[in-house]
Design a protein around this motif. Sequence first.
Motif, PDB file in Angstrom:
ATOM      1  N   GLY A 213       0.790  -1.232   0.000  1.00 54.50           N
ATOM      2  CA  GLY A 213       0.000   0.000   0.000  1.00 54.50           C
ATOM      3  C   GLY A 213       0.815   1.270   0.000  1.00 54.50           C
ATOM      4  O   GLY A 213       0.247   2.366   0.049  1.00 54.50           O
ATOM      5  N   GLN A 214       2.154   1.162  -0.078  1.00 49.64           N
ATOM      6  CA  GLN A 214       2.990   2.355  -0.119  1.00 49.64           C
ATOM      7  C   GLN A 214       2.859   3.044  -1.476  1.00 49.64           C
ATOM      8  O   GLN A 214       2.492   2.434  -2.475  1.00 49.64           O
ATOM      9  CB  GLN A 214       4.457   1.990   0.088  1.00 49.64           C
ATOM     10  N   THR A 215       3.213   4.323  -1.487  1.00 53.78           N
ATOM     11  CA  THR A 215       3.256   5.076  -2.737  1.00 53.78           C
ATOM     12  C   THR A 215       4.487   5.969  -2.712  1.00 53.78           C
ATOM     13  O   THR A 215       5.297   5.893  -1.785  1.00 53.78           O
ATOM     14  CB  THR A 215       1.968   5.906  -2.921  1.00 53.78           C
ATOM     15  N   CYS A 216       4.637   6.805  -3.719  1.00 57.96           N
ATOM     16  CA  CYS A 216       5.715   7.788  -3.753  1.00 57.96           C
ATOM     17  C   CYS A 216       5.643   8.653  -2.489  1.00 57.96           C
ATOM     18  O   CYS A 216       4.559   8.923  -1.975  1.00 57.96           O
ATOM     19  CB  CYS A 216       5.579   8.643  -5.009  1.00 57.96           C
ATOM     20  N   CYS A 217       6.789   9.100  -1.995  1.00 57.44           N
ATOM     21  CA  CYS A 217       6.808   9.858  -0.744  1.00 57.44           C
ATOM     22  C   CYS A 217       6.140  11.217  -0.866  1.00 57.44           C
ATOM     23  O   CYS A 217       5.689  11.790   0.134  1.00 57.44           O
ATOM     24  CB  CYS A 217       8.239  10.030  -0.241  1.00 57.44           C
ATOM     25  N   GLY A 218       6.075  11.802  -2.073  1.00 54.11           N
ATOM     26  CA  GLY A 218       5.454  13.108  -2.258  1.00 54.11           C
ATOM     27  C   GLY A 218       6.417  14.272  -2.224  1.00 54.11           C
ATOM     28  O   GLY A 218       5.991  15.433  -2.294  1.00 54.11           O
ATOM     29  N   ALA A 219       7.720  14.002  -2.151  1.00 54.09           N
ATOM     30  CA  ALA A 219       8.689  15.096  -2.054  1.00 54.09           C
ATOM     31  C   ALA A 219       8.655  15.999  -3.281  1.00 54.09           C
ATOM     32  O   ALA A 219       8.787  17.225  -3.162  1.00 54.09           O
ATOM     33  CB  ALA A 219      10.102  14.531  -1.851  1.00 54.09           C
ATOM     34  N   GLY A 251      13.832   4.282   5.529  1.00 51.41           N
ATOM     35  CA  GLY A 251      13.815   4.504   4.091  1.00 51.41           C
ATOM     36  C   GLY A 251      15.109   4.058   3.455  1.00 51.41           C
ATOM     37  O   GLY A 251      16.164   4.018   4.111  1.00 51.41           O
ATOM     38  N   ILE A 252      15.048   3.732   2.174  1.00 53.20           N
ATOM     39  CA  ILE A 252      16.271   3.331   1.475  1.00 53.20           C
ATOM     40  C   ILE A 252      16.935   4.509   0.780  1.00 53.20           C
ATOM     41  O   ILE A 252      18.130   4.458   0.491  1.00 53.20           O
ATOM     42  CB  ILE A 252      16.007   2.201   0.458  1.00 53.20           C
ATOM     43  N   ALA A 253      16.172   5.570   0.506  1.00 54.73           N
ATOM     44  CA  ALA A 253      16.728   6.748  -0.195  1.00 54.73           C
ATOM     45  C   ALA A 253      16.711   7.938   0.744  1.00 54.73           C
ATOM     46  O   ALA A 253      15.680   8.243   1.355  1.00 54.73           O
ATOM     47  CB  ALA A 253      15.923   7.049  -1.459  1.00 54.73           C
ATOM     48  N   SER A 254      17.825   8.640   0.860  1.00 60.85           N
ATOM     49  CA  SER A 254      17.900   9.764   1.794  1.00 60.85           C
ATOM     50  C   SER A 254      16.956  10.890   1.391  1.00 60.85           C
ATOM     51  O   SER A 254      16.451  11.624   2.245  1.00 60.85           O
ATOM     52  CB  SER A 254      19.334  10.289   1.902  1.00 60.85           C
ATOM     53  N   GLY A 255      16.683  11.054   0.092  1.00 60.01           N
ATOM     54  CA  GLY A 255      15.762  12.097  -0.340  1.00 60.01           C
ATOM     55  C   GLY A 255      14.353  11.857   0.171  1.00 60.01           C
ATOM     56  O   GLY A 255      13.684  12.781   0.645  1.00 60.01           O
ATOM     57  N   CYS A 256      13.893  10.609   0.072  1.00 62.42           N
ATOM     58  CA  CYS A 256      12.573  10.260   0.613  1.00 62.42           C
ATOM     59  C   CYS A 256      12.559  10.417   2.129  1.00 62.42           C
ATOM     60  O   CYS A 256      11.622  10.982   2.701  1.00 62.42           O
ATOM     61  CB  CYS A 256      12.220   8.814   0.247  1.00 62.42           C
ATOM     62  N   THR A 257      13.591   9.907   2.787  1.00 65.50           N
ATOM     63  CA  THR A 257      13.642   9.964   4.246  1.00 65.50           C
ATOM     64  C   THR A 257      13.620  11.400   4.736  1.00 65.50           C
ATOM     65  O   THR A 257      12.984  11.716   5.753  1.00 65.50           O
ATOM     66  CB  THR A 257      14.900   9.248   4.761  1.00 65.50           C
ATOM     67  N   ALA A 258      14.294  12.298   4.021  1.00 69.66           N
ATOM     68  CA  ALA A 258      14.321  13.704   4.426  1.00 69.66           C
ATOM     69  C   ALA A 258      12.921  14.301   4.427  1.00 69.66           C
ATOM     70  O   ALA A 258      12.540  15.015   5.369  1.00 69.66           O
ATOM     71  CB  ALA A 258      15.235  14.495   3.491  1.00 69.66           C
ATOM     72  N   TRP A 259      12.125  14.027   3.386  1.00 70.04           N
ATOM     73  CA  TRP A 259      10.773  14.572   3.340  1.00 70.04           C
ATOM     74  C   TRP A 259       9.870  13.911   4.375  1.00 70.04           C
ATOM     75  O   TRP A 259       9.073  14.575   5.038  1.00 70.04           O
ATOM     76  CB  TRP A 259      10.191  14.444   1.933  1.00 70.04           C
ATOM     77  N   LEU A 260       9.980  12.604   4.568  1.00 73.54           N
ATOM     78  CA  LEU A 260       9.196  11.948   5.619  1.00 73.54           C
ATOM     79  C   LEU A 260       9.519  12.557   6.980  1.00 73.54           C
ATOM     80  O   LEU A 260       8.629  12.788   7.811  1.00 73.54           O
ATOM     81  CB  LEU A 260       9.478  10.447   5.638  1.00 73.54           C
ATOM     82  N   GLN A 261      10.788  12.833   7.209  1.00 70.92           N
ATOM     83  CA  GLN A 261      11.222  13.428   8.477  1.00 70.92           C
ATOM     84  C   GLN A 261      10.655  14.836   8.638  1.00 70.92           C
ATOM     85  O   GLN A 261      10.170  15.200   9.722  1.00 70.92           O
ATOM     86  CB  GLN A 261      12.747  13.460   8.499  1.00 70.92           C
ATOM     87  N   ASP A 262      10.704  15.637   7.570  1.00 73.36           N
ATOM     88  CA  ASP A 262      10.128  16.980   7.632  1.00 73.36           C
ATOM     89  C   ASP A 262       8.633  16.920   7.926  1.00 73.36           C
ATOM     90  O   ASP A 262       8.113  17.691   8.737  1.00 73.36           O
ATOM     91  CB  ASP A 262      10.350  17.713   6.303  1.00 73.36           C
ATOM     92  N   ALA A 263       7.926  16.028   7.226  1.00 68.96           N
ATOM     93  CA  ALA A 263       6.478  15.917   7.421  1.00 68.96           C
ATOM     94  C   ALA A 263       6.149  15.496   8.848  1.00 68.96           C
ATOM     95  O   ALA A 263       5.188  15.995   9.453  1.00 68.96           O
ATOM     96  CB  ALA A 263       5.896  14.914   6.424  1.00 68.96           C
TER      97      ALA A 263
END
Length: 410
Positions: A213-219, A251-263
């Motif tokens: 059920g995951q999708t793109c992080c939305g960054a 997360g496996i990608a730092s770009g995704c993890t950064a946005w998840l962390q900000d959110a």
Amino acid sequence: MPLQTRQQLVARIRADADQCVKCGLCLPHCPTYAVDGGEAESPRGRIALLQRLADGDRTPDHSVTRHLDQCLSCRACERVCPAHVPYGRLFDTGQALLAGHVPARARRRRRSAWLLHRPALRRFLLRALFLVQRAGITRALGGLLAGTRPGRWLHALPRLPWPHEARDRAIATAGADVALFAGCLGDSVDRPALNALRGTLETAGYRCTVPRGQTCCGALEQHGGATDAASRAIAVNAAAMATAAPAHIVGIASGCTAWLQDAEQEDPARPFAGRLASPWPLLLERATTLSFDTFAERIAVWLPCTQRNVVRDEADMLRVLRSVPGATIDVLPDSDGCCGASGLHFLEAPARADRLVAPIVAAIRDRAPDRVLCANVGCRLHIGAALRAAGAEVPVVHPAEWLAGRLGVR
């Protein structure tokens, strides 16, 4: 939750921008200022532009949008700012304000990210590319599409694995130690990294799952002003992670993890329930359980902007990498630099992106490592493509892929 009204956006911009004391200490750390040397291409200059937009003293003409769009969102300025200006949040709020003035901007970013939220269609297209690569006609097709975004994608893509569902190994029981966030490319381009990180963590004794059920992080939407779409992506992913009830979300990608962390930090509801984590401290905790093969190998490491300036887990990652016997770990120079990938920047502004990646390619060629490690998929694609264009056949892989290889994990 996204800010909904223009008044709210203006109030946020004013409050955050007023923290900037215009000292200029950020300027030497800004890669676009280094390229262009103009005040409007610096963090201080962009903050001033956003203040004038918020105050109604400036209309969002091409000059304004160009300077804002050329920001790489690397957030090196944020890390060195003595006044702790939240530049990332300020920039995203400014993009949302611009989207209200020029709705086509947000629609364009939604269209750019549209495919990332449709995994079945994305896998279909990537499978077609897989067949094109195996048929040996990629170069001819790339020549036909030269100068276009699809042509740039063809140039950037490495040899693809066969794309298939990244969640096919998800466990049914709740209470996993680690739930892995696959992102939009975990079923294809980044699947080797996903499998390697899972295998490495499981070798260290963690029970891992890749929730369905995951999708793109939305960054991409968030940084392009489409904050409503970004918030919907966060809600979908938070619900997917909640089903696994993990102790940690990685997360496996730092770009995704950064946005998840900000959110997570911006939303009082804490969509990920405080469970976001980096894999590297988890591996350090159980370092004694990891038995790496011993042989000499020269490794170069590129630290992505999102890892250095937002996630900030590079020290733990380097400790894990340097624990591998026989390996020489060399962090590539220009620690404040950006490779130029920056989401879709390497597709939308290829000349600037190529200029930014050139010194990295030169440093890699000078060191002649056996492989390059990088924890963000966009950076890996961009650096890998630049190396191939320069005739340097050096593998660029996720650190977990290298670790898994030294552990004998397949």
